[in-house]
Design a protein around this motif. Sequence first.
Motif, PDB file in Angstrom:
ATOM      1  N   GLY A  72       0.789  -1.227   0.000  1.00  0.00           N
ATOM      2  CA  GLY A  72       0.000   0.000   0.000  1.00  0.00           C
ATOM      3  C   GLY A  72       0.812   1.264   0.000  1.00  0.00           C
ATOM      4  O   GLY A  72       0.259   2.357   0.111  1.00  0.00           O
ATOM      5  N   SER A 119      -0.974   6.088   0.279  1.00  0.00           N
ATOM      6  CA  SER A 119      -0.888   5.635   1.667  1.00  0.00           C
ATOM      7  C   SER A 119      -1.999   4.631   1.927  1.00  0.00           C
ATOM      8  O   SER A 119      -3.157   4.863   1.572  1.00  0.00           O
ATOM      9  CB  SER A 119      -1.019   6.815   2.642  1.00  0.00           C
ATOM     10  OG  SER A 119      -0.951   6.375   3.980  1.00  0.00           O
ATOM     11  N   GLN A 120      -1.619   3.506   2.517  1.00  0.00           N
ATOM     12  CA  GLN A 120      -2.569   2.430   2.813  1.00  0.00           C
ATOM     13  C   GLN A 120      -3.364   2.038   1.571  1.00  0.00           C
ATOM     14  O   GLN A 120      -4.555   1.723   1.648  1.00  0.00           O
ATOM     15  CB  GLN A 120      -3.504   2.848   3.956  1.00  0.00           C
ATOM     16  CG  GLN A 120      -2.772   3.124   5.256  1.00  0.00           C
ATOM     17  CD  GLN A 120      -3.695   3.489   6.401  1.00  0.00           C
ATOM     18  OE1 GLN A 120      -4.847   3.875   6.189  1.00  0.00           O
ATOM     19  NE2 GLN A 120      -3.202   3.371   7.613  1.00  0.00           N
TER      20      GLN A 120
END
Length: 218
Positions: A72, A119-120
């Motif tokens: 991720g 992000s993620q």
Amino acid sequence: MWLFRSLPALVVASGLFASAAFAHPHIFVDTALTLRISAKGELLGIEVTWVFDDLYSLVVLEERALDPDFDGELTTEELASMQEFTQEWIGDTAGDLFVTQDTTTLPLGAPTETVTEVSQGRITTRHLRPLTAPVAADGLVIQAYDPTYYTAYLVGSRVTLPEMDACSVTVTEPNFDLAYTLVEETLYAMSSAEAEENFPKIGQSFADTIRISCALGS
């Protein structure tokens, strides 16, 4: 819509081109708007932040062969590739951001200050849309929408003003009952082939409406 015009293979494979599916967006974007207003009460530009939904972010990363370890997050080199991608504007587009004064749509400049993050597993992009000429902010109306409603931009309370007491905003959610009535009256009367060829402009009916009020000099 803005830059992600090509339909992901994942969406095609899922059979979403049935006529009823045209009434629903395929991409969901959490949208934040930061208004740049001068001390004179003039709107100078709007900083736009888009956070794309998990599924679409995954499709984009896979199509560009990024994040091979599926954690991720992207390396510096992979982020550079995404930075190039997010600057690929398509033709004559308003960037799905509209500022109106009375009934006149004000011209916005090309995006600047572009930044891309992951992000993620979710893609976030930021860019500034300057007004071509500053204009008094009081009474302006801002909406973020894809005219074809292929992409849904969800703004809600994510509108930020500079630290000044003179200006405020009100955000009005769309009337979804009226919006879907419009869909029934326009979209469902068309065949899938007609809708794909000439999709009706229903997106504005599903958009949040941001109104600016300023009391400078009062």
